[in-house]
Write a protein that holds these residues in place. Sequence first.
Motif, PDB file in Angstrom:
ATOM      1  N   ASP A 173       0.833  -1.205   0.000  1.00  0.00           N
ATOM      2  CA  ASP A 173       0.000   0.000   0.000  1.00  0.00           C
ATOM      3  C   ASP A 173       0.867   1.254   0.000  1.00  0.00           C
ATOM      4  O   ASP A 173       0.534   2.250  -0.644  1.00  0.00           O
ATOM      5  N   LEU A 174       1.983   1.187   0.709  1.00  0.00           N
ATOM      6  CA  LEU A 174       2.914   2.322   0.725  1.00  0.00           C
ATOM      7  C   LEU A 174       3.517   2.542  -0.660  1.00  0.00           C
ATOM      8  O   LEU A 174       3.591   3.684  -1.149  1.00  0.00           O
ATOM      9  N   MET A 175       3.943   1.461  -1.317  1.00  0.00           N
ATOM     10  CA  MET A 175       4.487   1.567  -2.688  1.00  0.00           C
ATOM     11  C   MET A 175       3.438   2.195  -3.605  1.00  0.00           C
ATOM     12  O   MET A 175       3.754   3.082  -4.415  1.00  0.00           O
ATOM     13  N   ASN A 176       2.183   1.731  -3.487  1.00  0.00           N
ATOM     14  CA  ASN A 176       1.115   2.252  -4.344  1.00  0.00           C
ATOM     15  C   ASN A 176       0.842   3.729  -4.069  1.00  0.00           C
ATOM     16  O   ASN A 176       0.637   4.507  -5.000  1.00  0.00           O
ATOM     17  N   ALA A 177       0.870   4.095  -2.785  1.00  0.00           N
ATOM     18  CA  ALA A 177       0.630   5.502  -2.440  1.00  0.00           C
ATOM     19  C   ALA A 177       1.751   6.372  -3.008  1.00  0.00           C
ATOM     20  O   ALA A 177       1.503   7.465  -3.524  1.00  0.00           O
ATOM     21  N   ALA A 178       2.980   5.878  -2.938  1.00  0.00           N
ATOM     22  CA  ALA A 178       4.114   6.645  -3.483  1.00  0.00           C
ATOM     23  C   ALA A 178       3.986   6.756  -4.999  1.00  0.00           C
ATOM     24  O   ALA A 178       4.222   7.826  -5.582  1.00  0.00           O
ATOM     25  N   ALA A 179       3.570   5.667  -5.656  1.00  0.00           N
ATOM     26  CA  ALA A 179       3.396   5.689  -7.122  1.00  0.00           C
ATOM     27  C   ALA A 179       2.332   6.692  -7.522  1.00  0.00           C
ATOM     28  O   ALA A 179       2.486   7.456  -8.483  1.00  0.00           O
ATOM     29  N   LYS A 180       1.249   6.701  -6.758  1.00  0.00           N
ATOM     30  CA  LYS A 180       0.155   7.616  -7.037  1.00  0.00           C
ATOM     31  C   LYS A 180       0.610   9.068  -6.876  1.00  0.00           C
ATOM     32  O   LYS A 180       0.302   9.933  -7.709  1.00  0.00           O
ATOM     33  N   ALA A 181       1.387   9.322  -5.831  1.00  0.00           N
ATOM     34  CA  ALA A 181       1.896  10.672  -5.589  1.00  0.00           C
ATOM     35  C   ALA A 181       2.817  11.107  -6.727  1.00  0.00           C
ATOM     36  O   ALA A 181       2.765  12.247  -7.188  1.00  0.00           O
ATOM     37  N   VAL A 182       3.657  10.182  -7.205  1.00  0.00           N
ATOM     38  CA  VAL A 182       4.567  10.504  -8.313  1.00  0.00           C
ATOM     39  C   VAL A 182       3.765  10.841  -9.564  1.00  0.00           C
ATOM     40  O   VAL A 182       4.063  11.808 -10.272  1.00  0.00           O
ATOM     41  N   MET A 183       2.700  10.075  -9.809  1.00  0.00           N
ATOM     42  CA  MET A 183       1.884  10.338 -11.003  1.00  0.00           C
ATOM     43  C   MET A 183       1.149  11.668 -10.915  1.00  0.00           C
ATOM     44  O   MET A 183       0.954  12.328 -11.927  1.00  0.00           O
ATOM     45  N   SER A 184       0.731  12.063  -9.709  1.00  0.00           N
ATOM     46  CA  SER A 184       0.069  13.365  -9.583  1.00  0.00           C
ATOM     47  C   SER A 184       1.070  14.475  -9.856  1.00  0.00           C
ATOM     48  O   SER A 184       0.725  15.509 -10.406  1.00  0.00           O
ATOM     49  N   GLU A 185       2.297  14.254  -9.460  1.00  0.00           N
ATOM     50  CA  GLU A 185       3.297  15.300  -9.607  1.00  0.00           C
ATOM     51  C   GLU A 185       3.876  15.366 -11.017  1.00  0.00           C
ATOM     52  O   GLU A 185       4.313  16.422 -11.465  1.00  0.00           O
ATOM     53  N   LEU A 186       3.873  14.256 -11.729  1.00  0.00           N
ATOM     54  CA  LEU A 186       4.458  14.216 -13.073  1.00  0.00           C
ATOM     55  C   LEU A 186       3.387  13.784 -14.081  1.00  0.00           C
ATOM     56  O   LEU A 186       3.257  12.605 -14.392  1.00  0.00           O
ATOM     57  N   PRO A 187       2.612  14.741 -14.605  1.00  0.00           N
ATOM     58  CA  PRO A 187       1.453  14.404 -15.448  1.00  0.00           C
ATOM     59  C   PRO A 187       1.802  13.709 -16.762  1.00  0.00           C
ATOM     60  O   PRO A 187       0.920  13.133 -17.396  1.00  0.00           O
ATOM     61  N   ASP A 188       3.058  13.725 -17.174  1.00  0.00           N
ATOM     62  CA  ASP A 188       3.418  13.028 -18.411  1.00  0.00           C
ATOM     63  C   ASP A 188       3.335  11.518 -18.263  1.00  0.00           C
ATOM     64  O   ASP A 188       3.302  10.792 -19.253  1.00  0.00           O
ATOM     65  N   ILE A 189       3.309  11.045 -17.039  1.00  0.00           N
ATOM     66  CA  ILE A 189       3.265   9.597 -16.845  1.00  0.00           C
ATOM     67  C   ILE A 189       1.862   9.090 -17.161  1.00  0.00           C
ATOM     68  O   ILE A 189       0.882   9.574 -16.612  1.00  0.00           O
ATOM     69  N   VAL A 190       1.782   8.125 -18.051  1.00  0.00           N
ATOM     70  CA  VAL A 190       0.503   7.607 -18.501  1.00  0.00           C
ATOM     71  C   VAL A 190       0.029   6.493 -17.583  1.00  0.00           C
ATOM     72  O   VAL A 190      -1.102   6.490 -17.123  1.00  0.00           O
ATOM     73  N   ILE A 191       0.884   5.550 -17.357  1.00  0.00           N
ATOM     74  CA  ILE A 191       0.459   4.384 -16.598  1.00  0.00           C
ATOM     75  C   ILE A 191       1.660   3.891 -15.784  1.00  0.00           C
ATOM     76  O   ILE A 191       2.115   2.779 -15.930  1.00  0.00           O
TER      77      ILE A 191
END
Length: 265
Positions: free
Chosen positions: A52-70
């Motif tokens: 869950d921590l890994m997923n939360a960190a991934a989600k935070a990274v995606m919010s911060e870097l909008p170029d990431i698609v998936i």
Amino acid sequence: MANSKYEYVKAFEQPDILLPNTWIVIRIDGRGFHKFSAKYAFAKPNDRRALDLMNAAAKAVMSELPDIVIAYGVSDEYSKLVTTIASTFTAYFVHLWRDYFPDLQLSPPLPSFDGRAVMYPSVQNLRDYMSWRQVDCHINNLYNTTFWALVQSGGMEAKDAEKELAGTVSSDKNEILFSRFKINYNNEPEIYKKGSVAFRDYELVEPSSASEMVEEDSAKTTEQLELSKTQQEKDRKRRAKARITIQHVDVIKDEFWERRPWLLS
Ligand code: ATP
Ligand code: ATP
Ligand code: MG
Ligand code: MG
Ligand code: MG
Ligand code: MG
Ligand code: MG
């Protein structure tokens, strides 16, 4: 700083250009997490808090870097991309740690992640990459679930459990789990069996019309790429606003991609 005799060292910085019009996959991986997971006594084989921590960190990274698609990026300069993603992920992992492990304080050596960039020229290559990771997840999890059942519930020594499993195929492991431990592998949590896919959620396309919407994977000319700059900027803003969701679903079959045509077009 300008024009000093030392400035020549700047020339050692190489651009690290990635090819345009390719799918860039950035894979990050925890450094020394075998030890790290032992230090913080992660539950074996799957510590839900850590996932869950890994997923939360991934989600935070995606919010911060909008170029990431998936959880995968599209850009031009790979060293910057890799370092940005790996360091942003690490920063959030540390920041969010307390939410998932409230009773364990992080101490040096602190967690960190390595990152590598790989270019895939076609949608098929990209999908095969995702399928490869998901198959790997399944194979590892079936092995780990059986291994830890033998150790934790079967009272076996690790090396004996390893021997027992050597040369077995999937059906053997399913059989061991079921006959000896009453575990039906199919009923194990999806997050363990399938891993986690993080992506921006727009409106789902109805399964019936979905296949018509998937366009052919055509190569674009430089001119076409230039023309689509404004469109790209619009898309980028739209992506920055979209909700990020994490699901534990099959990404090998066509359905996931057909119902979400915005991901790979
Ligand atoms: P490297 O620095 O080369 O990546 P590593 O020790 O991190 O070395 P990996 O192959 O990346 O090795 O494996 C990660 C290890 O971390 C797994 O084998 C497992 O022991 C542990 N681990 C990671 N996440 C979890 C989790 N959620 N629950 C239990 N164990 C975990
Ligand atoms: P990029 O993401 O491309 O690196 P950036 O906004 O970080 O973009 P840089 O060229 O790296 O731009 O410049 C860093 C900027 O951060 C400096 O121009 C300065 O305004 C600011 N900055 C960094 N550290 C400090 C500091 N300690 N005190 C004041 N300002 C700082
Ligand atoms: Mg790993
Ligand atoms: Mg590794
Ligand atoms: Mg690792
Ligand atoms: Mg700078
Ligand atoms: Mg900077």
